[in-house]
Motif scaffolding. Sequence first.
Motif, PDB file in Angstrom:
ATOM      1  N   VAL A 169       0.818  -1.205   0.000  1.00  0.00           N
ATOM      2  CA  VAL A 169       0.000   0.000   0.000  1.00  0.00           C
ATOM      3  C   VAL A 169       0.854   1.258   0.000  1.00  0.00           C
ATOM      4  O   VAL A 169       0.398   2.339  -0.407  1.00  0.00           O
ATOM      5  CB  VAL A 169      -0.960  -0.020   1.219  1.00  0.00           C
ATOM      6  CG1 VAL A 169      -0.185   0.164   2.516  1.00  0.00           C
ATOM      7  CG2 VAL A 169      -2.057   1.035   1.097  1.00  0.00           C
ATOM      8  N   ASP A 170       2.117   1.151   0.424  1.00  0.00           N
ATOM      9  CA  ASP A 170       3.006   2.310   0.499  1.00  0.00           C
ATOM     10  C   ASP A 170       3.948   2.439  -0.690  1.00  0.00           C
ATOM     11  O   ASP A 170       4.781   3.346  -0.719  1.00  0.00           O
ATOM     12  CB  ASP A 170       3.831   2.256   1.791  1.00  0.00           C
ATOM     13  CG  ASP A 170       2.967   2.344   3.036  1.00  0.00           C
ATOM     14  OD1 ASP A 170       2.040   3.176   3.037  1.00  0.00           O
ATOM     15  OD2 ASP A 170       3.211   1.595   3.998  1.00  0.00           O
ATOM     16  N   ALA A 174       5.952   5.607  -9.001  1.00  0.00           N
ATOM     17  CA  ALA A 174       7.127   5.525  -9.875  1.00  0.00           C
ATOM     18  C   ALA A 174       7.788   4.157  -9.774  1.00  0.00           C
ATOM     19  O   ALA A 174       8.252   3.601 -10.788  1.00  0.00           O
ATOM     20  CB  ALA A 174       8.121   6.624  -9.518  1.00  0.00           C
ATOM     21  N   ASP A 175       7.859   3.595  -8.569  1.00  0.00           N
ATOM     22  CA  ASP A 175       8.471   2.277  -8.401  1.00  0.00           C
ATOM     23  C   ASP A 175       7.624   1.191  -9.056  1.00  0.00           C
ATOM     24  O   ASP A 175       8.153   0.270  -9.691  1.00  0.00           O
ATOM     25  CB  ASP A 175       8.661   1.969  -6.916  1.00  0.00           C
ATOM     26  CG  ASP A 175       9.701   2.859  -6.262  1.00  0.00           C
ATOM     27  OD1 ASP A 175      10.555   3.395  -6.987  1.00  0.00           O
ATOM     28  OD2 ASP A 175       9.656   3.030  -5.022  1.00  0.00           O
ATOM     29  N   ALA A 176       6.305   1.277  -8.894  1.00  0.00           N
ATOM     30  CA  ALA A 176       5.426   0.291  -9.530  1.00  0.00           C
ATOM     31  C   ALA A 176       5.526   0.382 -11.047  1.00  0.00           C
ATOM     32  O   ALA A 176       5.535  -0.643 -11.739  1.00  0.00           O
ATOM     33  CB  ALA A 176       3.982   0.513  -9.074  1.00  0.00           C
ATOM     34  N   CYS A 184      -4.462  -2.618  -8.356  1.00  0.00           N
ATOM     35  CA  CYS A 184      -5.313  -1.550  -8.876  1.00  0.00           C
ATOM     36  C   CYS A 184      -4.903  -0.173  -8.345  1.00  0.00           C
ATOM     37  O   CYS A 184      -5.000   0.828  -9.073  1.00  0.00           O
ATOM     38  CB  CYS A 184      -6.772  -1.832  -8.562  1.00  0.00           C
ATOM     39  SG  CYS A 184      -7.153  -2.057  -6.801  1.00  0.00           S
ATOM     40  N   GLN A 185      -4.438  -0.093  -7.098  1.00  0.00           N
ATOM     41  CA  GLN A 185      -3.970   1.183  -6.560  1.00  0.00           C
ATOM     42  C   GLN A 185      -2.814   1.720  -7.386  1.00  0.00           C
ATOM     43  O   GLN A 185      -2.768   2.912  -7.711  1.00  0.00           O
ATOM     44  CB  GLN A 185      -3.541   1.015  -5.107  1.00  0.00           C
ATOM     45  CG  GLN A 185      -2.879   2.259  -4.515  1.00  0.00           C
ATOM     46  CD  GLN A 185      -2.391   2.029  -3.096  1.00  0.00           C
ATOM     47  OE1 GLN A 185      -3.127   1.532  -2.257  1.00  0.00           O
ATOM     48  NE2 GLN A 185      -1.139   2.372  -2.828  1.00  0.00           N
ATOM     49  N   ASP A 186      -1.872   0.850  -7.752  1.00  0.00           N
ATOM     50  CA  ASP A 186      -0.717   1.264  -8.543  1.00  0.00           C
ATOM     51  C   ASP A 186      -1.132   1.689  -9.955  1.00  0.00           C
ATOM     52  O   ASP A 186      -0.691   2.735 -10.453  1.00  0.00           O
ATOM     53  CB  ASP A 186       0.301   0.120  -8.618  1.00  0.00           C
ATOM     54  CG  ASP A 186       0.716  -0.377  -7.248  1.00  0.00           C
ATOM     55  OD1 ASP A 186       1.208   0.434  -6.451  1.00  0.00           O
ATOM     56  OD2 ASP A 186       0.525  -1.576  -6.970  1.00  0.00           O
ATOM     57  N   SER A 265      -4.724   8.242  -0.357  1.00  0.00           N
ATOM     58  CA  SER A 265      -4.769   8.788   0.998  1.00  0.00           C
ATOM     59  C   SER A 265      -6.115   9.422   1.314  1.00  0.00           C
ATOM     60  O   SER A 265      -6.551   9.426   2.470  1.00  0.00           O
ATOM     61  CB  SER A 265      -3.651   9.815   1.199  1.00  0.00           C
ATOM     62  OG  SER A 265      -2.387   9.206   1.117  1.00  0.00           O
ATOM     63  N   ASP A 266      -6.774   9.991   0.305  1.00  0.00           N
ATOM     64  CA  ASP A 266      -8.063  10.650   0.532  1.00  0.00           C
ATOM     65  C   ASP A 266      -9.201   9.665   0.757  1.00  0.00           C
ATOM     66  O   ASP A 266     -10.250  10.046   1.292  1.00  0.00           O
ATOM     67  CB  ASP A 266      -8.420  11.545  -0.658  1.00  0.00           C
ATOM     68  CG  ASP A 266      -7.619  12.833  -0.694  1.00  0.00           C
ATOM     69  OD1 ASP A 266      -7.131  13.257   0.363  1.00  0.00           O
ATOM     70  OD2 ASP A 266      -7.483  13.414  -1.792  1.00  0.00           O
TER      71      ASP A 266
END
Length: 292
Positions: A169-170, A174-176, A184-186, A265-266
Amino acid sequence: MIYSIRLTIAHYYDQPAANSRHLVRVMPRTLANRQNLTTHLLEVFPEPESRSEAVDFFGNKTTFCAHRDQHTEMTIHMSCNVDIHPPQKWRDVSLGVADLGRVCETLRDLGSESPLHFLGPTPRLPPNGAIRDFANDLFHPSDSTVANVIRIGKALHDAMTFDATATTVDTDAADAFHLRRGVCQDFSHIMIIALQSLGIPAGYVSGYLRTLPPPGGVKLEGADAMHAWVRAWGGPDQGWIEYDPTNATLVGTDHIVAGYGRDYSDVSPVRGYLRSSGGQQNTQAVDVAIVG
């Protein structure tokens, strides 16, 4: 069409935790002409010493809960029914990206739906040269904003591999993107940075995806946990459209919105703090089914 949604989020602590404060954002929204939240229940165990409900700046339903006493686990159960309206017919009436930029320069509204909040960057979504170059290579200035959004979303889907073990989650977008792997978050964070680098307002959507495929269909990635996708603004006539880069599709009746924000984060499902020592483990389980 009525969806039944069941969600369980569990936190297990190696050592007893106390004095915790958590903000929970998991309840689907009611959106005019799209979805209507009907029966719903949110339970937190152990029972919080204090609890309150509110709506945040972006219109998302939130639950605040606090535990003073020690506890070794915290579990959140959410169940609800959501009435999904048939999709409205729409056509591409979005502006070109250059005209979109000129319109954004004239906007003065700072309400929660204002595109000005979604032009970036945010602490989680700083500009990135590699993602900007990816977007520029796909950008067609003569095409509409919506056409560019769909092209970039499809190309990102083709370039990335869904891999639930590759990121956390963190993980930075750019790394992903460098790994070309993620969840899906990435996918959503990368697409938001790409669109914003072109001057297209873009934001993050959290929600749920139908677990069971239609007859003869294929199960979509990300259906066993809360899902995420992207919304982009195409101008005053087009408004917002939503695109799921993880599955390379415009959002339809399989997607149920829980929250809108600038980035994860939102709209994170659970956010807060507690006093403890040692580590913790988290689990999440989601079931989405048609019941009527």
